[in-house]
Design a protein around this motif. Structure first.
Motif, PDB file in Angstrom:
ATOM      1  N   UNK A  44       0.840  -1.197   0.000  1.00 34.46           N
ATOM      2  CA  UNK A  44       0.000   0.000   0.000  1.00 34.46           C
ATOM      3  C   UNK A  44       0.877   1.250   0.000  1.00 34.46           C
ATOM      4  N   UNK A  45       1.943   1.223   0.781  1.00 36.64           N
ATOM      5  CA  UNK A  45       2.855   2.387   0.831  1.00 36.64           C
ATOM      6  C   UNK A  45       3.483   2.660  -0.537  1.00 36.64           C
ATOM      7  N   UNK A  46       3.820   1.594  -1.254  1.00 36.34           N
ATOM      8  CA  UNK A  46       4.384   1.784  -2.596  1.00 36.34           C
ATOM      9  C   UNK A  46       3.391   2.536  -3.468  1.00 36.34           C
ATOM     10  N   UNK A  47       2.143   2.079  -3.485  1.00 38.03           N
ATOM     11  CA  UNK A  47       1.123   2.732  -4.313  1.00 38.03           C
ATOM     12  C   UNK A  47       0.865   4.161  -3.863  1.00 38.03           C
ATOM     13  N   UNK A  48       0.905   4.386  -2.564  1.00 40.28           N
ATOM     14  CA  UNK A  48       0.626   5.717  -2.023  1.00 40.28           C
ATOM     15  C   UNK A  48       1.681   6.737  -2.460  1.00 40.28           C
ATOM     16  N   UNK A  49       2.850   6.250  -2.835  1.00 39.27           N
ATOM     17  CA  UNK A  49       3.921   7.151  -3.240  1.00 39.27           C
ATOM     18  C   UNK A  49       4.057   7.340  -4.739  1.00 39.27           C
ATOM     19  N   UNK A  50       3.141   6.755  -5.534  1.00 40.15           N
ATOM     20  CA  UNK A  50       3.245   6.863  -6.988  1.00 40.15           C
ATOM     21  C   UNK A  50       2.515   8.107  -7.476  1.00 40.15           C
ATOM     22  N   UNK A 106      -5.201  -6.468  12.204  1.00 40.33           N
ATOM     23  CA  UNK A 106      -5.109  -5.987  13.589  1.00 40.33           C
ATOM     24  C   UNK A 106      -5.273  -4.480  13.653  1.00 40.33           C
ATOM     25  N   UNK A 107      -5.601  -3.978  14.854  1.00 41.58           N
ATOM     26  CA  UNK A 107      -5.874  -2.551  15.041  1.00 41.58           C
ATOM     27  C   UNK A 107      -4.695  -1.680  14.630  1.00 41.58           C
ATOM     28  N   UNK A 108      -3.471  -2.136  14.891  1.00 39.04           N
ATOM     29  CA  UNK A 108      -2.310  -1.310  14.544  1.00 39.04           C
ATOM     30  C   UNK A 108      -2.142  -1.174  13.026  1.00 39.04           C
ATOM     31  N   UNK A 109      -2.505  -2.220  12.285  1.00 42.38           N
ATOM     32  CA  UNK A 109      -2.443  -2.127  10.827  1.00 42.38           C
ATOM     33  C   UNK A 109      -3.505  -1.165  10.295  1.00 42.38           C
ATOM     34  N   UNK A 110      -4.685  -1.219  10.891  1.00 44.40           N
ATOM     35  CA  UNK A 110      -5.750  -0.307  10.467  1.00 44.40           C
ATOM     36  C   UNK A 110      -5.324   1.138  10.691  1.00 44.40           C
ATOM     37  N   UNK A 111      -4.688   1.414  11.824  1.00 41.27           N
ATOM     38  CA  UNK A 111      -4.203   2.766  12.103  1.00 41.27           C
ATOM     39  C   UNK A 111      -3.152   3.197  11.081  1.00 41.27           C
ATOM     40  N   UNK A 112      -2.267   2.274  10.711  1.00 42.42           N
ATOM     41  CA  UNK A 112      -1.237   2.595   9.718  1.00 42.42           C
ATOM     42  C   UNK A 112      -1.857   2.838   8.344  1.00 42.42           C
ATOM     43  N   UNK A 113      -2.873   2.057   8.001  1.00 41.65           N
ATOM     44  CA  UNK A 113      -3.564   2.237   6.721  1.00 41.65           C
ATOM     45  C   UNK A 113      -4.254   3.594   6.655  1.00 41.65           C
ATOM     46  N   UNK A 114      -4.844   4.012   7.774  1.00 42.82           N
ATOM     47  CA  UNK A 114      -5.568   5.284   7.803  1.00 42.82           C
ATOM     48  C   UNK A 114      -4.642   6.473   7.578  1.00 42.82           C
ATOM     49  N   UNK A 169     -14.534 -10.977  16.989  1.00 39.92           N
ATOM     50  CA  UNK A 169     -13.365 -10.408  16.321  1.00 39.92           C
ATOM     51  C   UNK A 169     -13.799  -9.588  15.112  1.00 39.92           C
ATOM     52  N   UNK A 170     -14.729 -10.115  14.345  1.00 35.00           N
ATOM     53  CA  UNK A 170     -15.196  -9.425  13.139  1.00 35.00           C
ATOM     54  C   UNK A 170     -15.825  -8.082  13.511  1.00 35.00           C
ATOM     55  N   UNK A 171     -16.644  -8.089  14.557  1.00 37.55           N
ATOM     56  CA  UNK A 171     -17.296  -6.853  14.994  1.00 37.55           C
ATOM     57  C   UNK A 171     -16.262  -5.803  15.417  1.00 37.55           C
ATOM     58  N   UNK A 172     -15.231  -6.234  16.123  1.00 40.72           N
ATOM     59  CA  UNK A 172     -14.182  -5.307  16.558  1.00 40.72           C
ATOM     60  C   UNK A 172     -13.467  -4.681  15.373  1.00 40.72           C
ATOM     61  N   UNK A 173     -13.199  -5.478  14.349  1.00 40.16           N
ATOM     62  CA  UNK A 173     -12.515  -4.960  13.163  1.00 40.16           C
ATOM     63  C   UNK A 173     -13.387  -3.930  12.452  1.00 40.16           C
ATOM     64  N   UNK A 174     -14.675  -4.214  12.343  1.00 38.33           N
ATOM     65  CA  UNK A 174     -15.596  -3.251  11.724  1.00 38.33           C
ATOM     66  C   UNK A 174     -15.605  -1.941  12.508  1.00 38.33           C
ATOM     67  N   UNK A 175     -15.622  -2.048  13.824  1.00 36.32           N
ATOM     68  CA  UNK A 175     -15.593  -0.853  14.671  1.00 36.32           C
ATOM     69  C   UNK A 175     -14.319  -0.052  14.436  1.00 36.32           C
ATOM     70  N   UNK A 176     -13.174  -0.731  14.386  1.00 41.26           N
ATOM     71  CA  UNK A 176     -11.890  -0.048  14.211  1.00 41.26           C
ATOM     72  C   UNK A 176     -11.802   0.630  12.843  1.00 41.26           C
ATOM     73  N   UNK A 217     -11.664   5.479   9.423  1.00 40.43           N
ATOM     74  CA  UNK A 217     -11.953   5.977   8.071  1.00 40.43           C
ATOM     75  C   UNK A 217     -13.331   6.635   8.033  1.00 40.43           C
ATOM     76  N   UNK A 218     -13.392   7.948   7.915  1.00 42.56           N
ATOM     77  CA  UNK A 218     -14.693   8.619   7.777  1.00 42.56           C
ATOM     78  C   UNK A 218     -15.441   8.125   6.542  1.00 42.56           C
ATOM     79  N   UNK A 219     -16.755   8.014   6.664  1.00 37.33           N
ATOM     80  CA  UNK A 219     -17.625   7.537   5.576  1.00 37.33           C
ATOM     81  C   UNK A 219     -17.206   6.142   5.102  1.00 37.33           C
ATOM     82  N   UNK A 220     -16.710   5.333   6.014  1.00 32.09           N
ATOM     83  CA  UNK A 220     -16.249   3.984   5.664  1.00 32.09           C
ATOM     84  C   UNK A 220     -17.410   3.107   5.192  1.00 32.09           C
ATOM     85  N   UNK A 221     -17.193   2.397   4.110  1.00 30.45           N
ATOM     86  CA  UNK A 221     -18.172   1.435   3.591  1.00 30.45           C
ATOM     87  C   UNK A 221     -17.629   0.030   3.800  1.00 30.45           C
ATOM     88  N   UNK A 222     -18.405  -0.821   4.445  1.00 32.38           N
ATOM     89  CA  UNK A 222     -18.038  -2.211   4.673  1.00 32.38           C
ATOM     90  C   UNK A 222     -18.934  -3.096   3.823  1.00 32.38           C
TER      91      UNK A 222
END
Length: 430
Positions: A213-219, A236-244, A276-283, A288-293
């Motif tokens: 994702x970082x590679x694409x973000x820098x193109x 995991x929550x830390x990956x979601x934070x990094x993605x955001x 676990x699934x519910x927690x991931x949706x919450x995170x 991500x504002x206006x997140x679509x799941x």
């Protein structure tokens, strides 16, 4: 010489067909529509269900009738998973699996030159490398799919894909970078990472999906990054934070669910539970504002009771998915689930499918309601019935009336209404 390609199945298959098409075109073949007469027909198969196998056979036979002197090829997942069955299709002149697509062109040339029938299905093996392939374009589309991962080692009870696709393999980061730079230069503004089990990207090359994702973000030129289907236990929550923190990543996530009942998930041999699934949706929604799941939900898995179905309905309603692909369990020979007791009657599957589709249509309407009145950037793709059609970053489809040429442009649109599936709006600058 004229060549035609017909693709069954997922976005990975579609990407691979694009690469094969470009290879044939580079060798001087004219690429034509499958309905046209051609010298070569290629069926890129899917084997997720037995119905996919049947469709592959039907297309091979149809092309043989369409031009009895043509070279008809069958490749992809069906031959890889069931080589003996594929070899017994007499109408196919060239049969190859999912591992060595780069050899297809030479096999076709050999057959065109009067050579023998070619059956070349290379078994998967531990440690095999990612097959090098690069797409230069995706026809006239504004969104480009990029395959960065192949293979799956999860072995869910209903799934034949590990047999068809083999172990996890990942495209090296520098190859991803080079492909994205080419697509950006060709005018693509949005890329979609695709894979058989996308979150497992990098486990064979000491990398992670975050790195890709970082590679694409820098193109330069790439303005949107979208992810294909994701297995939720690998978020995991830390990956979601990094993605955001990556500004180009779209706030739309397709989290494969399959069932909203823990007992059913255990029988399916899924690797998460509803908590676990519910927690991931919450995170994700918090990050991500206006997140679509979005997701896939299966009904009628062996042993699914009315109580389990009701639990799955309640979970889907509670999560409030933006969109759901609902499908009934289909027996797939070669899988654990095919031999399970308590197979559910077809009539029950039909009813449950209808109930789940009705439930998730309500959650889609509720999601679209939350978008109305807001202004979103829309990437416009094509024109239908006097309206330009495109998608917001969270993959909400939008229709706008305009006489201008909006193709490939990203413009702000104020959403004013919806019909239950697609939003209408007006260009914000008008």
């Amino acid at each position: 010489m004229r060549a035609a390609f017909f693709t069954l199945g997922c976005k990975v298959n579609q990407y691979e067909t694009s690469v094969m098409t470009q290879r044939f075109a580079a060798e001087g073949f004219d690429i034509v529509d499958p309905d046209d007469e051609a010298d070569v027909y290629v069926v890129n198969s899917c084997t997720v269900t037995a119905t996919g196998d049947k469709k592959s056979r039907q297309m091979v036979r149809r092309f043989r009738r369409q031009n009895p002197t043509a070279v008809v090829c069958l490749c992809g997942c069906f031959p890889q998973a069931f080589p003996d069955a594929a070899e017994q299709i007499p109408e196919a002149d060239v049969i190859m699996g999912a591992r060595n697509r780069s050899a297809l062109l030479d096999a076709v040339k050999q057959r065109l030159a009067g050579g023998q029938r070619v059956v070349q299905i290379v078994p998967h093996e531990k440690g095999e490398a990612f097959e090098t392939m690069r797409a230069a374009h995706m026809g006239d589309k504004t969104r480009a799919f990029v395959k960065i991962q192949d293979g799956c080692e999860r072995y869910c009870a209903y799934c034949i894909i590990p047999k068809a696709r083999g172990p996890v393999r990942s495209k090296p980061l520098e190859e991803i970078r080079a492909e994205l730079e080419g697509l950006a230069a060709a005018g693509y503004r949005e890329i979609v990472y695709a894979g058989i089990n996308l979150p497992s990207y990098g486990q064979d090359i000491d990398a992670r999906l975050l790195d890709a994702i970082r590679v694409a973000n820098g193109i330069d030129g790439i303005q949107r990054i979208r992810l294909g289907s994701l297995e939720p236990e690998n978020l995991p929550a830390e990956d979601i934070a990094a993605m955001a923190a990556m500004d180009k990543l779209c706030p739309q996530f397709h989290l494969s669910l399959q069932s909203g009942c823990d007992a059913t998930l255990r029988r399916m041999r899924r690797h998460y539970d509803t908590a676990m699934y519910r927690d991931i949706c919450r995170d994700l929604r918090a990050a991500f504002p206006h997140c679509a799941l979005t997701t896939d939900i299966m009904v009628g898995f062996p042993g699914e009771t009315e109580e389990e179905h009701a639990a799955s309905l309640a979970f889907a309603r509670d999560i409030g998915f933006a969109k759901v692909h609902v499908f009934a369990y289909s027996r797939r020979p070669g899988t654990t689930a095919a031999a399970m007791a308590d197979q559910v009657e077809n009539s029950v599957k039909v009813r449950r499918s209808h109930e789940m589709a009705t439930c998730t249509a309500e959650t889609r309407r509720a999601f679209l309601d939350t978008q109305i009145g807001s202004t979103f950037d829309v990437l416009f793709e094509d024109r239908e019935n006097g309206h330009w059609c495109g998608y917001t970053a969270n993959y909400t489809p939008v229709r706008v009336a305009s006489d201008a040429d909006l193709s490939g442009r990203i413009l702000p649109v104020k959403l004013t209404g919806h019909d239950g599936d697609t939003c209408t709006g007006s260009l914000a600058h008008q």
